[in-house]
Scaffold this motif. Structure first.
Motif, PDB file in Angstrom:
ATOM      1  N   GLN A   1       1.072  -1.080  -0.268  1.00  0.00           N
ATOM      2  CA  GLN A   1      -0.445  -0.293   0.285  1.00  0.00           C
ATOM      3  C   GLN A   1       0.613   0.974   0.130  1.00  0.00           C
ATOM      4  O   GLN A   1       0.310   2.198  -0.754  1.00  0.00           O
ATOM      5  CB  GLN A   1      -0.695  -0.035   0.903  1.00  0.00           C
ATOM      6  N   LYS A   2       1.912   1.117   0.814  1.00  0.00           N
ATOM      7  CA  LYS A   2       2.702   2.278   1.192  1.00  0.00           C
ATOM      8  C   LYS A   2       3.181   2.366  -0.553  1.00  0.00           C
ATOM      9  O   LYS A   2       3.575   3.639  -1.241  1.00  0.00           O
ATOM     10  CB  LYS A   2       4.042   2.347   2.002  1.00  0.00           C
ATOM     11  N   GLN A   3       4.232   1.597  -1.377  1.00  0.00           N
ATOM     12  CA  GLN A   3       4.038   1.721  -2.712  1.00  0.00           C
ATOM     13  C   GLN A   3       3.308   2.277  -3.594  1.00  0.00           C
ATOM     14  O   GLN A   3       3.886   2.784  -4.562  1.00  0.00           O
ATOM     15  CB  GLN A   3       5.682   0.216  -2.710  1.00  0.00           C
ATOM     16  N   THR A   4       2.349   1.625  -3.773  1.00  0.00           N
ATOM     17  CA  THR A   4       1.288   2.237  -4.161  1.00  0.00           C
ATOM     18  C   THR A   4       0.315   3.821  -3.556  1.00  0.00           C
ATOM     19  O   THR A   4       0.887   4.563  -5.035  1.00  0.00           O
ATOM     20  CB  THR A   4      -0.043   1.472  -4.512  1.00  0.00           C
ATOM     21  N   TYR A   5       1.165   3.747  -2.605  1.00  0.00           N
ATOM     22  CA  TYR A   5       0.667   5.778  -2.693  1.00  0.00           C
ATOM     23  C   TYR A   5       1.532   6.226  -3.029  1.00  0.00           C
ATOM     24  O   TYR A   5       1.484   7.716  -3.078  1.00  0.00           O
ATOM     25  CB  TYR A   5       1.215   5.849  -1.033  1.00  0.00           C
ATOM     26  N   ASP A   6       3.235   5.880  -2.802  1.00  0.00           N
ATOM     27  CA  ASP A   6       4.318   6.350  -3.499  1.00  0.00           C
ATOM     28  C   ASP A   6       4.681   6.784  -4.953  1.00  0.00           C
ATOM     29  O   ASP A   6       4.615   7.755  -5.586  1.00  0.00           O
ATOM     30  CB  ASP A   6       5.411   5.760  -2.579  1.00  0.00           C
ATOM     31  N   GLN A   7       3.664   6.081  -4.892  1.00  0.00           N
ATOM     32  CA  GLN A   7       3.926   5.731  -7.059  1.00  0.00           C
ATOM     33  C   GLN A   7       3.221   6.473  -7.612  1.00  0.00           C
ATOM     34  O   GLN A   7       2.951   7.413  -7.740  1.00  0.00           O
ATOM     35  CB  GLN A   7       3.073   4.347  -7.535  1.00  0.00           C
ATOM     36  N   GLN A   8       1.427   6.863  -6.605  1.00  0.00           N
ATOM     37  CA  GLN A   8       0.022   7.947  -6.926  1.00  0.00           C
ATOM     38  C   GLN A   8       0.989   9.460  -6.267  1.00  0.00           C
ATOM     39  O   GLN A   8       0.979  10.479  -7.020  1.00  0.00           O
ATOM     40  CB  GLN A   8      -0.896   7.302  -6.337  1.00  0.00           C
ATOM     41  N   ALA A   9       1.531   9.483  -5.620  1.00  0.00           N
ATOM     42  CA  ALA A   9       2.266  10.722  -4.885  1.00  0.00           C
ATOM     43  C   ALA A   9       3.560  11.152  -6.322  1.00  0.00           C
ATOM     44  O   ALA A   9       3.164  12.513  -5.986  1.00  0.00           O
ATOM     45  CB  ALA A   9       2.811  10.531  -4.002  1.00  0.00           C
ATOM     46  N   TYR A  10       3.964  10.362  -6.858  1.00  0.00           N
ATOM     47  CA  TYR A  10       4.694  11.303  -7.336  1.00  0.00           C
ATOM     48  C   TYR A  10       4.118  11.698  -9.255  1.00  0.00           C
ATOM     49  O   TYR A  10       4.846  12.163  -9.449  1.00  0.00           O
ATOM     50  CB  TYR A  10       6.793   9.859  -7.623  1.00  0.00           C
ATOM     51  N   GLN A  11       3.341  10.411  -9.170  1.00  0.00           N
ATOM     52  CA  GLN A  11       3.022  11.067 -10.523  1.00  0.00           C
ATOM     53  C   GLN A  11       2.275  11.943  -9.976  1.00  0.00           C
ATOM     54  O   GLN A  11       1.885  12.688 -11.586  1.00  0.00           O
ATOM     55  CB  GLN A  11       1.639   9.457 -10.920  1.00  0.00           C
ATOM     56  N   ARG A  12       1.603  12.333  -9.030  1.00  0.00           N
ATOM     57  CA  ARG A  12       1.086  13.749  -9.477  1.00  0.00           C
ATOM     58  C   ARG A  12       2.170  15.258  -8.546  1.00  0.00           C
ATOM     59  O   ARG A  12       1.978  16.147  -9.205  1.00  0.00           O
ATOM     60  CB  ARG A  12       0.419  13.865  -7.274  1.00  0.00           C
ATOM     61  N   LEU A  13       3.046  14.921  -8.448  1.00  0.00           N
ATOM     62  CA  LEU A  13       4.412  15.616  -8.383  1.00  0.00           C
ATOM     63  C   LEU A  13       4.812  15.961  -9.654  1.00  0.00           C
ATOM     64  O   LEU A  13       5.130  17.378  -9.790  1.00  0.00           O
ATOM     65  CB  LEU A  13       4.969  15.111  -7.254  1.00  0.00           C
TER      66      LEU A  13
ATOM     67  N   ASP B   1       2.604  15.722 -12.690  1.00  0.00           N
ATOM     68  CA  ASP B   1       2.157  16.313 -13.407  1.00  0.00           C
ATOM     69  C   ASP B   1       1.771  17.212 -13.172  1.00  0.00           C
ATOM     70  O   ASP B   1       1.158  18.143 -13.734  1.00  0.00           O
ATOM     71  CB  ASP B   1       0.966  15.635 -13.025  1.00  0.00           C
ATOM     72  N   SER B   2       2.495  17.798 -11.835  1.00  0.00           N
ATOM     73  CA  SER B   2       1.659  18.890 -11.335  1.00  0.00           C
ATOM     74  C   SER B   2       3.333  19.590 -12.192  1.00  0.00           C
ATOM     75  O   SER B   2       3.292  21.508 -12.699  1.00  0.00           O
ATOM     76  CB  SER B   2       2.045  19.269  -9.722  1.00  0.00           C
ATOM     77  N   VAL B   3       4.600  19.530 -12.223  1.00  0.00           N
ATOM     78  CA  VAL B   3       5.790  20.342 -12.947  1.00  0.00           C
ATOM     79  C   VAL B   3       5.956  20.322 -14.482  1.00  0.00           C
ATOM     80  O   VAL B   3       6.625  20.459 -14.498  1.00  0.00           O
ATOM     81  CB  VAL B   3       6.761  19.876 -12.222  1.00  0.00           C
ATOM     82  N   LYS B   4       5.220  19.279 -15.092  1.00  0.00           N
ATOM     83  CA  LYS B   4       5.140  18.606 -16.139  1.00  0.00           C
ATOM     84  C   LYS B   4       4.596  20.144 -16.847  1.00  0.00           C
ATOM     85  O   LYS B   4       3.476  20.113 -16.051  1.00  0.00           O
ATOM     86  CB  LYS B   4       4.575  17.656 -16.547  1.00  0.00           C
ATOM     87  N   PRO B   5       5.468  21.362 -18.105  1.00  0.00           N
ATOM     88  CA  PRO B   5       4.641  22.077 -18.250  1.00  0.00           C
ATOM     89  C   PRO B   5       3.508  21.433 -19.696  1.00  0.00           C
ATOM     90  O   PRO B   5       3.062  20.258 -20.017  1.00  0.00           O
ATOM     91  CB  PRO B   5       6.150  22.090 -19.538  1.00  0.00           C
ATOM     92  N   LYS B   6       2.598  22.483 -19.235  1.00  0.00           N
ATOM     93  CA  LYS B   6       1.278  22.080 -19.745  1.00  0.00           C
ATOM     94  C   LYS B   6       1.184  22.873 -21.636  1.00  0.00           C
ATOM     95  O   LYS B   6       1.875  24.101 -21.876  1.00  0.00           O
ATOM     96  CB  LYS B   6       0.425  23.080 -19.486  1.00  0.00           C
ATOM     97  N   HIS B   7       0.758  22.012 -22.468  1.00  0.00           N
ATOM     98  CA  HIS B   7       1.401  22.347 -24.501  1.00  0.00           C
ATOM     99  C   HIS B   7       0.337  22.729 -24.218  1.00  0.00           C
ATOM    100  O   HIS B   7      -0.811  21.695 -24.509  1.00  0.00           O
ATOM    101  CB  HIS B   7       2.030  21.064 -24.422  1.00  0.00           C
ATOM    102  N   ASN B   8       0.039  24.072 -24.711  1.00  0.00           N
ATOM    103  CA  ASN B   8      -0.606  24.480 -25.486  1.00  0.00           C
ATOM    104  C   ASN B   8      -1.039  24.567 -27.868  1.00  0.00           C
ATOM    105  O   ASN B   8       0.422  25.024 -28.074  1.00  0.00           O
ATOM    106  CB  ASN B   8      -1.542  25.948 -25.418  1.00  0.00           C
ATOM    107  N   VAL B   9      -1.883  23.241 -27.909  1.00  0.00           N
ATOM    108  CA  VAL B   9      -0.938  22.667 -29.552  1.00  0.00           C
ATOM    109  C   VAL B   9      -1.103  23.875 -30.301  1.00  0.00           C
ATOM    110  O   VAL B   9      -0.715  23.957 -31.200  1.00  0.00           O
ATOM    111  CB  VAL B   9      -2.251  21.185 -29.367  1.00  0.00           C
TER     112      VAL B   9
END
Length: 170
Positions: free
Chosen positions: A24-36, A38-46
């Motif tokens: 469960q901790k590993q799943t939580y860590d993976q989800q937290a990493y994915q949220r992080l 996604d938050s810093v990934k540049p948003k591309h406006n095509v």
């Protein structure tokens, strides 16, 4: 009849409480990493990217056309004017890359700065500059065509094939 949904091999033993917590901790860590991420990934406006590529590429092409017209009005025939324009545009692309300006243009324009002939000059000069501290032979000369080399090789191969097809069909 055997149940086909069972996997072969020994039956799996149930997870211990510690293993369940770790899972469960590993799943939580993976989800937290994915949220992080996604938050810093540049948003591309095509649409904005396409418009920037269009106007910068158009501006580079318009500059080349102005240079061609200037050479034509100075008395060069169209073929010589086009050749002189290509030389100047390659020089400008290499010079602006050396100054670090072309990379900034590329950040704004994307493919609009890569597709014109100036982008070809940039693809040769940029790796050469990156490896200049390794010396002229093992740095600049050896790395100069790391990006442009495959483009040149496949361009030559395709041009020979097209030439052979045209020769045999006409």
């Amino acid at each position: 009849m055997a149940d086909s949904t069972k996997q072969p091999g020994p039956p799996k033993k149930p997870l211990t409480l510690a293993e369940q917590v770790m899972q469960q901790k590993q799943t939580y860590d993976q989800q937290a990493y994915q949220r992080l991420a996604d938050s810093v990934k540049p948003k591309h406006n095509v649409l904005v990217n396409a418009l920037n590529a269009f106007w910068v590429g158009g501006l580079i092409s318009a500059l080349a056309q102005i240079i061609t017209l200037a050479f034509s009005s100075a008395g060069l025939n169209p073929r010589d004017a086009a050749s002189a324009t290509v030389i100047i545009m390659v020089f400008l692309g290499a010079f602006l890359t050396g100054l670090g300006v072309y990379d900034e243009i590329g950040k704004i324009a994307g493919a609009g700065s890569i597709i014109p002939i100036t982008g070809f000059a940039n693809s040769i000069v940029a790796p050469a500059m990156e490896y200049k501290r390794e010396g002229f032979v093992f740095g600049v000369a050896a790395r100069m065509f790391t990006i442009a080399g495959p483009v040149l090789v496949y361009g030559f191969i395709v041009s020979v094939l097209i030439g052979l097809i045209a020769y045999f069909l006409t």
